[in-house]
Design a protein around this motif. Structure first.
Motif, PDB file in Angstrom:
ATOM      1  N   MET A  81       0.829  -1.199   0.000  1.00  0.00           N
ATOM      2  CA  MET A  81       0.000   0.000   0.000  1.00  0.00           C
ATOM      3  C   MET A  81       0.864   1.251   0.000  1.00  0.00           C
ATOM      4  SD  MET A  81      -3.368   0.554   2.319  1.00  0.00           S
ATOM      5  CE  MET A  81      -4.555   1.855   2.006  1.00  0.00           C
ATOM      6  N   VAL A  82       0.468   2.221  -0.821  1.00  0.00           N
ATOM      7  CA  VAL A  82       1.125   3.525  -0.870  1.00  0.00           C
ATOM      8  C   VAL A  82       0.137   4.542  -0.320  1.00  0.00           C
ATOM      9  CG1 VAL A  82       2.192   5.285  -2.321  1.00  0.00           C
ATOM     10  CG2 VAL A  82       2.485   2.853  -2.882  1.00  0.00           C
ATOM     11  N   PHE A  83       0.556   5.258   0.733  1.00  0.00           N
ATOM     12  CA  PHE A  83      -0.350   6.161   1.427  1.00  0.00           C
ATOM     13  C   PHE A  83      -0.193   7.604   0.952  1.00  0.00           C
ATOM     14  CE2 PHE A  83       0.405   2.606   4.297  1.00  0.00           C
ATOM     15  CZ  PHE A  83      -0.875   2.293   4.741  1.00  0.00           C
ATOM     16  N   GLN A 140       9.671  13.203  -5.113  1.00  0.00           N
ATOM     17  CA  GLN A 140      10.692  12.180  -4.888  1.00  0.00           C
ATOM     18  C   GLN A 140      10.333  11.302  -3.696  1.00  0.00           C
ATOM     19  OE1 GLN A 140      13.926  14.950  -4.554  1.00  0.00           O
ATOM     20  NE2 GLN A 140      14.641  14.603  -6.649  1.00  0.00           N
ATOM     21  N   ARG A 141       9.790  11.902  -2.644  1.00  0.00           N
ATOM     22  CA  ARG A 141       9.368  11.100  -1.495  1.00  0.00           C
ATOM     23  C   ARG A 141       8.271  10.113  -1.879  1.00  0.00           C
ATOM     24  NH1 ARG A 141       8.813  15.827   3.163  1.00  0.00           N
ATOM     25  NH2 ARG A 141      10.915  16.678   2.887  1.00  0.00           N
ATOM     26  N   GLN A 142       7.355  10.560  -2.738  1.00  0.00           N
ATOM     27  CA  GLN A 142       6.296   9.649  -3.154  1.00  0.00           C
ATOM     28  C   GLN A 142       6.859   8.495  -3.976  1.00  0.00           C
ATOM     29  OE1 GLN A 142       3.645   8.106  -2.368  1.00  0.00           O
ATOM     30  NE2 GLN A 142       2.446   9.997  -2.306  1.00  0.00           N
ATOM     31  N   ARG A 143       7.892   8.778  -4.770  1.00  0.00           N
ATOM     32  CA  ARG A 143       8.528   7.702  -5.538  1.00  0.00           C
ATOM     33  C   ARG A 143       9.254   6.723  -4.618  1.00  0.00           C
ATOM     34  NH1 ARG A 143      12.053  10.363 -10.041  1.00  0.00           N
ATOM     35  NH2 ARG A 143      11.556  12.357  -9.069  1.00  0.00           N
ATOM     36  N   VAL A 144       9.819   7.224  -3.526  1.00  0.00           N
ATOM     37  CA  VAL A 144      10.446   6.323  -2.551  1.00  0.00           C
ATOM     38  C   VAL A 144       9.392   5.400  -1.943  1.00  0.00           C
ATOM     39  CG1 VAL A 144      11.700   6.175  -0.367  1.00  0.00           C
ATOM     40  CG2 VAL A 144      12.297   7.953  -2.023  1.00  0.00           C
ATOM     41  N   ALA A 145       8.235   5.978  -1.600  1.00  0.00           N
ATOM     42  CA  ALA A 145       7.144   5.161  -1.053  1.00  0.00           C
ATOM     43  C   ALA A 145       6.712   4.095  -2.058  1.00  0.00           C
ATOM     44  CB  ALA A 145       5.964   6.056  -0.679  1.00  0.00           C
ATOM     45  N   MET A 146       6.675   4.469  -3.340  1.00  0.00           N
ATOM     46  CA  MET A 146       6.328   3.492  -4.364  1.00  0.00           C
ATOM     47  C   MET A 146       7.421   2.431  -4.514  1.00  0.00           C
ATOM     48  SD  MET A 146       4.648   5.858  -7.324  1.00  0.00           S
ATOM     49  CE  MET A 146       4.520   4.429  -8.391  1.00  0.00           C
ATOM     50  N   GLY A 147       8.684   2.874  -4.398  1.00  0.00           N
ATOM     51  CA  GLY A 147       9.794   1.921  -4.489  1.00  0.00           C
ATOM     52  C   GLY A 147       9.747   0.893  -3.380  1.00  0.00           C
ATOM     53  N   ARG A 148       9.358   1.337  -2.178  1.00  0.00           N
ATOM     54  CA  ARG A 148       9.224   0.412  -1.048  1.00  0.00           C
ATOM     55  C   ARG A 148       8.158  -0.645  -1.340  1.00  0.00           C
ATOM     56  NH1 ARG A 148       7.850   3.581   4.118  1.00  0.00           N
ATOM     57  NH2 ARG A 148       5.935   3.847   2.907  1.00  0.00           N
ATOM     58  N   ALA A 149       7.107  -0.226  -2.072  1.00  0.00           N
ATOM     59  CA  ALA A 149       6.072  -1.196  -2.447  1.00  0.00           C
ATOM     60  C   ALA A 149       6.555  -2.123  -3.555  1.00  0.00           C
ATOM     61  CB  ALA A 149       4.810  -0.453  -2.893  1.00  0.00           C
ATOM     62  N   ILE A 150       7.290  -1.579  -4.523  1.00  0.00           N
ATOM     63  CA  ILE A 150       7.736  -2.360  -5.683  1.00  0.00           C
ATOM     64  C   ILE A 150       8.677  -3.488  -5.281  1.00  0.00           C
ATOM     65  CG2 ILE A 150       9.167  -2.241  -7.777  1.00  0.00           C
ATOM     66  CD1 ILE A 150       7.968   0.566  -8.217  1.00  0.00           C
ATOM     67  N   VAL A 151       9.612  -3.232  -4.355  1.00  0.00           N
ATOM     68  CA  VAL A 151      10.607  -4.249  -4.003  1.00  0.00           C
ATOM     69  C   VAL A 151       9.960  -5.492  -3.409  1.00  0.00           C
ATOM     70  CG1 VAL A 151      12.446  -2.559  -3.665  1.00  0.00           C
ATOM     71  CG2 VAL A 151      11.036  -3.248  -1.701  1.00  0.00           C
ATOM     72  N   GLU A 153       7.375  -6.928  -4.551  1.00  0.00           N
ATOM     73  CA  GLU A 153       6.781  -7.705  -5.646  1.00  0.00           C
ATOM     74  C   GLU A 153       5.442  -8.317  -5.220  1.00  0.00           C
ATOM     75  OE1 GLU A 153       9.692 -10.532  -6.935  1.00  0.00           O
ATOM     76  OE2 GLU A 153      11.032  -8.993  -7.729  1.00  0.00           O
ATOM     77  N   PRO A 154       4.503  -7.476  -4.793  1.00  0.00           N
ATOM     78  CA  PRO A 154       3.210  -7.976  -4.294  1.00  0.00           C
ATOM     79  C   PRO A 154       2.299  -8.418  -5.431  1.00  0.00           C
ATOM     80  CG  PRO A 154       3.151  -5.607  -4.416  1.00  0.00           C
ATOM     81  CD  PRO A 154       4.543  -5.998  -4.817  1.00  0.00           C
ATOM     82  N   ARG A 155       1.223  -9.085  -5.035  1.00  0.00           N
ATOM     83  CA  ARG A 155       0.209  -9.443  -6.033  1.00  0.00           C
ATOM     84  C   ARG A 155      -0.623  -8.240  -6.430  1.00  0.00           C
ATOM     85  NH1 ARG A 155      -3.136 -14.536  -3.887  1.00  0.00           N
ATOM     86  NH2 ARG A 155      -3.139 -13.323  -1.937  1.00  0.00           N
ATOM     87  N   VAL A 156      -0.822  -7.305  -5.477  1.00  0.00           N
ATOM     88  CA  VAL A 156      -1.698  -6.161  -5.724  1.00  0.00           C
ATOM     89  C   VAL A 156      -1.087  -4.898  -5.112  1.00  0.00           C
ATOM     90  CG1 VAL A 156      -4.023  -5.214  -5.429  1.00  0.00           C
ATOM     91  CG2 VAL A 156      -3.715  -7.699  -5.615  1.00  0.00           C
ATOM     92  N   PHE A 157      -1.084  -3.805  -5.881  1.00  0.00           N
ATOM     93  CA  PHE A 157      -0.742  -2.485  -5.355  1.00  0.00           C
ATOM     94  C   PHE A 157      -2.026  -1.778  -4.935  1.00  0.00           C
ATOM     95  CE2 PHE A 157       3.228  -2.064  -8.210  1.00  0.00           C
ATOM     96  CZ  PHE A 157       4.066  -2.411  -7.177  1.00  0.00           C
ATOM     97  N   LEU A 158      -2.006  -1.129  -3.772  1.00  0.00           N
ATOM     98  CA  LEU A 158      -3.116  -0.299  -3.318  1.00  0.00           C
ATOM     99  C   LEU A 158      -2.573   1.110  -3.093  1.00  0.00           C
ATOM    100  CD1 LEU A 158      -4.725  -2.692  -0.669  1.00  0.00           C
ATOM    101  CD2 LEU A 158      -5.118  -2.598  -3.131  1.00  0.00           C
ATOM    102  N   MET A 159      -3.230   2.111  -3.661  1.00  0.00           N
ATOM    103  CA  MET A 159      -2.770   3.495  -3.534  1.00  0.00           C
ATOM    104  C   MET A 159      -3.920   4.362  -3.048  1.00  0.00           C
ATOM    105  SD  MET A 159      -0.279   3.948  -6.841  1.00  0.00           S
ATOM    106  CE  MET A 159       0.931   2.678  -7.251  1.00  0.00           C
ATOM    107  N   ASP A 160      -3.712   4.998  -1.881  1.00  0.00           N
ATOM    108  CA  ASP A 160      -4.755   5.810  -1.258  1.00  0.00           C
ATOM    109  C   ASP A 160      -4.413   7.288  -1.396  1.00  0.00           C
ATOM    110  OD1 ASP A 160      -6.930   6.683   0.133  1.00  0.00           O
ATOM    111  OD2 ASP A 160      -6.269   5.949   2.091  1.00  0.00           O
ATOM    112  N   GLU A 161      -4.950   7.929  -2.418  1.00  0.00           N
ATOM    113  CA  GLU A 161      -4.740   9.351  -2.713  1.00  0.00           C
ATOM    114  C   GLU A 161      -3.269   9.747  -2.580  1.00  0.00           C
ATOM    115  OE1 GLU A 161      -7.720  12.151  -1.993  1.00  0.00           O
ATOM    116  OE2 GLU A 161      -9.005  10.785  -0.870  1.00  0.00           O
ATOM    117  N   PRO A 162      -2.372   9.077  -3.313  1.00  0.00           N
ATOM    118  CA  PRO A 162      -0.934   9.310  -3.126  1.00  0.00           C
ATOM    119  C   PRO A 162      -0.443  10.671  -3.604  1.00  0.00           C
ATOM    120  CG  PRO A 162      -1.296   7.885  -5.019  1.00  0.00           C
ATOM    121  CD  PRO A 162      -2.633   8.057  -4.346  1.00  0.00           C
TER     122      PRO A 162
END
Length: 374
Positions: A81-83, A140-151, A153-162
């Motif tokens: 999840m990306v918050f 850039q901070r939001q991309r770091v949050a996305m990078g933390r999710a990408i590493v 390798e989940p089945r599903v990404f969830l993004m709450d008003e990122p």
């Protein structure tokens, strides 16, 4: 990757009260980017949190890859999840923030480093891995949050008003990056926003919610061209569709004393339902604008928004005699507002009176009570 299914999923905070999410039926295909959008209180964030395991499922089911998630802890759902607020550790570097979920999962240090390098390369963060979050911009901070999710390798990404905390220019560039990245990775993604422009430009399909209920689930083009009801019509589009209470006439429908001729099949539908009035929808770009007296409806221009390539005229319709009552809107009278899209530098000025003729092809008609599309 996985598909996601909401099967009559409900969330009820107070017994006997209206559900926050009411029997939601939704199927997200494997690898699809789906956006949940709606006004405040529509249930979109609650639905996402139910999928994440942060809210209970009080009725129905939510399935990931066919597995029922009712009662399954969030940590066991294989989601990331990306918050809205990034949720980065300020005392850790970018690389350490991205690697943290792998460290907690007991992944070998060398494997963690490789995954972080790969994600950083994808996100353009390679040169920032040793920096702390305070040295980064919001994007850039939001991309770091996305990078933390990408590493992960989940089945599903969830993004709450990122993108909510970014400025307008950064929002546009970052939403393009997110959409492009999702298509490269091919990970099933459910994205929540209150911004219908974000929803229309990012999603493969968009689910519009209101009062906990799904109003329509369709491609952005279908939401715009074929809104299922008047609520969808009024929500999707910027500026919103003009919606008028129109009286049914022999050849069509009448707005402010002007008869709009409708196709025979539409008139038959109206007649079959024995309707004396309808809600008529006209997109801002569906008007032909001319000089006063050129036929059609007469309107006074109250505000002009010049956008360079386009302009929007915000005005008030005159009555059948061409009269404009300046006090009507203040006194709860019959003042009718209208929004018109024209070419840039149209020459229209505040106070001008213009003629408006709606293009009959592509008009939208809705039931005056239920709001359903006719």
């Amino acid at each position: 990757m996985a598909d996601v299914v909401f099967d009559q999923a409900s969330r009820i905070y107070t017994p006997g009260a209206k559900p926050a999410v009411d029997r939601l039926d939704l199927q997200v295909e494997d690898g699809e980017f789906v956006v949940l959008v709606g006004p405040s209180g529509s249930g979109k964030s609650t639905a996402l949190r139910m999928l994440a395991g942060l809210e209970e499922i009080d009725g129905g089911a939510i399935k990931i890859d066919g597995e029922n998630m009712v009662g399954v802890p969030s940590r066991d759902r294989d989601i990331a999840m990306v918050f809205q607020n990034y949720a980065l550790y300020p005392n850790k570097t970018v690389g350490e923030n991205m690697a943290f979920p792998l460290k907690m999962a007991g992944i070998d240090k060398s494997v963690r480093a490789e995954k972080v390098r790969e994600a950083a390369a994808i996100l353009g963060l390679t040169d920032y891995l040793d920096r702390k979050p305070r040295a980064l911009s919001g994007g850039q901070r939001q991309r770091v949050a996305m990078g933390r999710a990408i590493v992960r390798e989940p089945r599903v990404f969830l993004m709450d008003e990122p993108l909510s905390n970014l400025d307008a220019k950064m929002r546009v560039s970052t939403r393009t990056e997110i959409a492009s990245l999702q298509r490269r990775l091919g990970v099933t993604t459910v994205y929540v926003t209150h911004d219908q422009v974000e929803a229309m430009t990012m999603g493969d399909r968009v689910a519009l919610l209101a009062d906990g209920k799904l109003q329509q689930f369709a491609s952005p083009a279908d939401l715009y061209d074929k809104p299922k009801n008047a609520f969808v019509a009024g929500f999707i589009g910027s500026p919103a569709m003009n919606l008028f209470d129109a009286t049914v006439s022999e050849r069509g429908a009448t707005i402010a004393g002007h008869e709009v001729e409708l196709p025979a099949d539409v008139r038959s539908t109206i007649s079959a339902q024995n309707l004396s009035s309808v809600t008529l929808g006209v997109r801002p770009e569906q008007w032909k604008v001319g000089s006063e007296g050129g036929g059609g409806l007469t309107a006074r221009v109250d505000v002009v928004e010049e956008l360079g390539s386009d302009a929007f005229l915000y005005g008030t319709l005159a009555d059948a005699s061409g009269n404009l009552d300046d006090t009507a809107s203040l006194n709860g009278g019959d003042s009718i507002s209208v929004v018109v899209r024209t070419g840039g530098r149209s020459g229209a000025r505040r106070g001008d009176r213009v003629s408006l003729i709606p293009e009959t092809e592509g008009l939208h008609l809705f039931h005056p009570e239920s709001g359903d599309r006719l």
